[in-house]
Design an enzyme around this catalytic site. Structure first.
Site, PDB file in Angstrom:
ATOM      1  N   ASN A   9      52.171   7.107  59.823  1.00 46.02           N
ATOM      2  CA  ASN A   9      53.234   8.103  59.653  1.00 46.02           C
ATOM      3  C   ASN A   9      54.589   7.436  59.946  1.00 46.02           C
ATOM      4  O   ASN A   9      54.850   7.003  61.071  1.00 46.02           O
ATOM      5  CB  ASN A   9      52.954   9.263  60.615  1.00 46.02           C
ATOM      6  CG  ASN A   9      53.995  10.359  60.543  1.00 46.02           C
ATOM      7  OD1 ASN A   9      55.191  10.091  60.514  1.00 46.02           O
ATOM      8  ND2 ASN A   9      53.543  11.601  60.547  1.00 46.02           N
ATOM      9  N   ASP A  68      48.540  10.903  68.644  1.00 39.69           N
ATOM     10  CA  ASP A  68      48.069  12.092  67.936  1.00 39.69           C
ATOM     11  C   ASP A  68      48.889  13.264  68.445  1.00 39.69           C
ATOM     12  O   ASP A  68      49.042  13.449  69.659  1.00 39.69           O
ATOM     13  CB  ASP A  68      46.576  12.344  68.140  1.00 39.69           C
ATOM     14  CG  ASP A  68      46.041  13.223  67.018  1.00 39.69           C
ATOM     15  OD1 ASP A  68      45.975  12.737  65.875  1.00 39.69           O
ATOM     16  OD2 ASP A  68      45.751  14.409  67.263  1.00 39.69           O
ATOM     17  N   ASP A 158      59.921  19.483  62.573  1.00 38.16           N
ATOM     18  CA  ASP A 158      61.180  19.495  63.337  1.00 38.16           C
ATOM     19  C   ASP A 158      62.186  20.548  62.868  1.00 38.16           C
ATOM     20  O   ASP A 158      62.857  21.151  63.709  1.00 38.16           O
ATOM     21  CB  ASP A 158      61.850  18.107  63.298  1.00 38.16           C
ATOM     22  CG  ASP A 158      61.217  17.129  64.286  1.00 38.16           C
ATOM     23  OD1 ASP A 158      60.523  17.581  65.212  1.00 38.16           O
ATOM     24  OD2 ASP A 158      61.442  15.918  64.113  1.00 38.16           O
ATOM     25  N   ARG A 184      56.835  13.399  72.713  1.00 40.02           N
ATOM     26  CA  ARG A 184      56.533  11.971  72.568  1.00 40.02           C
ATOM     27  C   ARG A 184      57.197  11.173  73.683  1.00 40.02           C
ATOM     28  O   ARG A 184      56.609  10.256  74.254  1.00 40.02           O
ATOM     29  CB  ARG A 184      57.010  11.522  71.175  1.00 40.02           C
ATOM     30  CG  ARG A 184      56.604  10.116  70.774  1.00 40.02           C
ATOM     31  CD  ARG A 184      56.676   9.910  69.260  1.00 40.02           C
ATOM     32  NE  ARG A 184      55.640  10.672  68.577  1.00 40.02           N
ATOM     33  CZ  ARG A 184      55.863  11.800  67.883  1.00 40.02           C
ATOM     34  NH1 ARG A 184      57.089  12.273  67.738  1.00 40.02           N
ATOM     35  NH2 ARG A 184      54.861  12.456  67.335  1.00 40.02           N
TER      36      ARG A 184
HETATM   37  P1  ITT Z   1      48.737   8.989  62.009  1.00 42.56           P
HETATM   38  O1  ITT Z   1      47.431   9.679  62.317  1.00 42.56           O
HETATM   39  O2  ITT Z   1      48.588   7.861  61.048  1.00 42.56           O
HETATM   40  O3  ITT Z   1      49.477   8.596  63.250  1.00 42.56           O
HETATM   41  P2  ITT Z   1      49.512  11.612  61.058  1.00 42.56           P
HETATM   42  O4  ITT Z   1      50.759  12.134  60.458  1.00 42.56           O
HETATM   43  O5  ITT Z   1      48.230  11.878  60.323  1.00 42.56           O
HETATM   44  O6  ITT Z   1      49.701  10.043  61.271  1.00 42.56           O
HETATM   45  P3  ITT Z   1      48.672  13.326  63.219  1.00 42.56           P
HETATM   46  O7  ITT Z   1      47.292  13.477  62.733  1.00 42.56           O
HETATM   47  O8  ITT Z   1      48.886  13.129  64.687  1.00 42.56           O
HETATM   48  O9  ITT Z   1      49.393  12.098  62.538  1.00 42.56           O
HETATM   49  O10 ITT Z   1      49.492  14.571  62.702  1.00 42.56           O
HETATM   50  C1  ITT Z   1      50.510  15.098  63.446  1.00 42.56           C
HETATM   51  C2  ITT Z   1      51.432  15.910  62.578  1.00 42.56           C
HETATM   52  O11 ITT Z   1      52.160  16.785  63.472  1.00 42.56           O
HETATM   53  C3  ITT Z   1      52.457  15.030  61.906  1.00 42.56           C
HETATM   54  O12 ITT Z   1      52.088  14.753  60.587  1.00 42.56           O
HETATM   55  C4  ITT Z   1      53.733  15.850  62.006  1.00 42.56           C
HETATM   56  O13 ITT Z   1      53.922  16.601  60.875  1.00 42.56           O
HETATM   57  C5  ITT Z   1      53.504  16.775  63.179  1.00 42.56           C
HETATM   58  N1  ITT Z   1      54.311  16.232  64.277  1.00 42.56           N
HETATM   59  C6  ITT Z   1      53.933  15.398  65.276  1.00 42.56           C
HETATM   60  N2  ITT Z   1      54.975  15.069  66.046  1.00 42.56           N
HETATM   61  C7  ITT Z   1      56.045  15.689  65.519  1.00 42.56           C
HETATM   62  C8  ITT Z   1      57.404  15.716  65.843  1.00 42.56           C
HETATM   63  O14 ITT Z   1      57.907  14.996  66.845  1.00 42.56           O
HETATM   64  N3  ITT Z   1      58.205  16.461  65.094  1.00 42.56           N
HETATM   65  C9  ITT Z   1      57.731  17.175  64.054  1.00 42.56           C
HETATM   66  N4  ITT Z   1      56.470  17.168  63.661  1.00 42.56           N
HETATM   67  C10 ITT Z   1      55.621  16.442  64.391  1.00 42.56           C
END
Ligand code: ITT
Length: 196
Positions: A9, A68, A158, A184
């Protein structure tokens, strides 16, 4: 020292690089190493962070840090939660967070006015070492959902999230201001404290 950032991501990778910048650690993203995206079969944020970090450390032979994270909405009994990325995906697996935010807002509205608009972001960070050891840390930030979405900074959900005590969404404030209070950033503070 070299650390694999086990995420595909781009928004997360940018924030993790920012948060690690003061420590002078050389970071390499999972995509740069052509590491696969493991299936996230865990039932918790920590389970999923651990399985991503473990796989990246095993495949690369380097320490690996995985994140995650997701948005948990009180009115939706904690959803989308660990399914936050999945709520944005269409049948082909393409992500559209405008769609995901619309779905969240529709379901919040359907839950009725008494259910409220409270939500929190969660971030689980796991640091896995090639020798098999692993440590995990969790951070949270509480806030309120707003509609329509506002701002073009940040990523994911966000634009619809205002942290407690603020009046702008996470997508309207500067990255440094998000890093001062985000889920985070809290998980990172715990990680750094444990390593120090
Ligand atoms: P990786 O597993 O490769 O790290 P991913 O996007 O699939 O990437 P996740 O399964 O952890 O990761 O999904 C978390 C989702 O939650 C992510 O795609 C974001 O849309 C949302 N998210 C996480 N942190 C966020 C933040 O700081 N602000 C906004 N959205 C967030």
């Amino acid at each position: 020292p070299k650390l694999v950032i086990a995420t595909h991501n781009a928004g997360k990778l940018r924030e993790i690089r920012d948060l690690l910048a003061p420590f002078g650690i050389e970071c390499v993203g999972a995509a740069e190493l052509n590491l696969p995206e493991p299936e996230e079969i865990g039932n918790t944020f920590v389970d999923n962070a651990e399985l991503k970090a473990r796989e990246a450390a095993d495949l690369s032979g380097l320490p690996a840090l995985a994140d995650d994270s997701g948005l948990s909405v009180d009115a939706l009994h904690g959803n989308p939660g660990i399914f936050s990325a999945r709520w944005a995906e269409d049948e082909a697996g393409n992500r559209d967070f405008t769609r995901a935010m619309e779905r969240v807002w529709q379901e919040v509205e359907a839950a009725g006015p008494d259910a409220g608009h409270d939500a929190h972001f969660v971030c689980a960070l796991s640091l896995a070492w090639p020798d098999g050891s692993i440590e995990s840390f969790e951070g949270k930030v509480h806030g309120t959902l707003v509609w329509p979405p506002r701002g073009d900074k940040g990523f994911g959900y966000d634009p619809m999230f205002i942290a407690a005590g603020m009046d702008q969404t996470f997508a309207e404030i500067e990255p440094a201001d998000k890093h001062a209070i985000s889920h985070r950033a809290e998980a990172f503070r715990k990680l750094i404290d444990a390593l120090a």
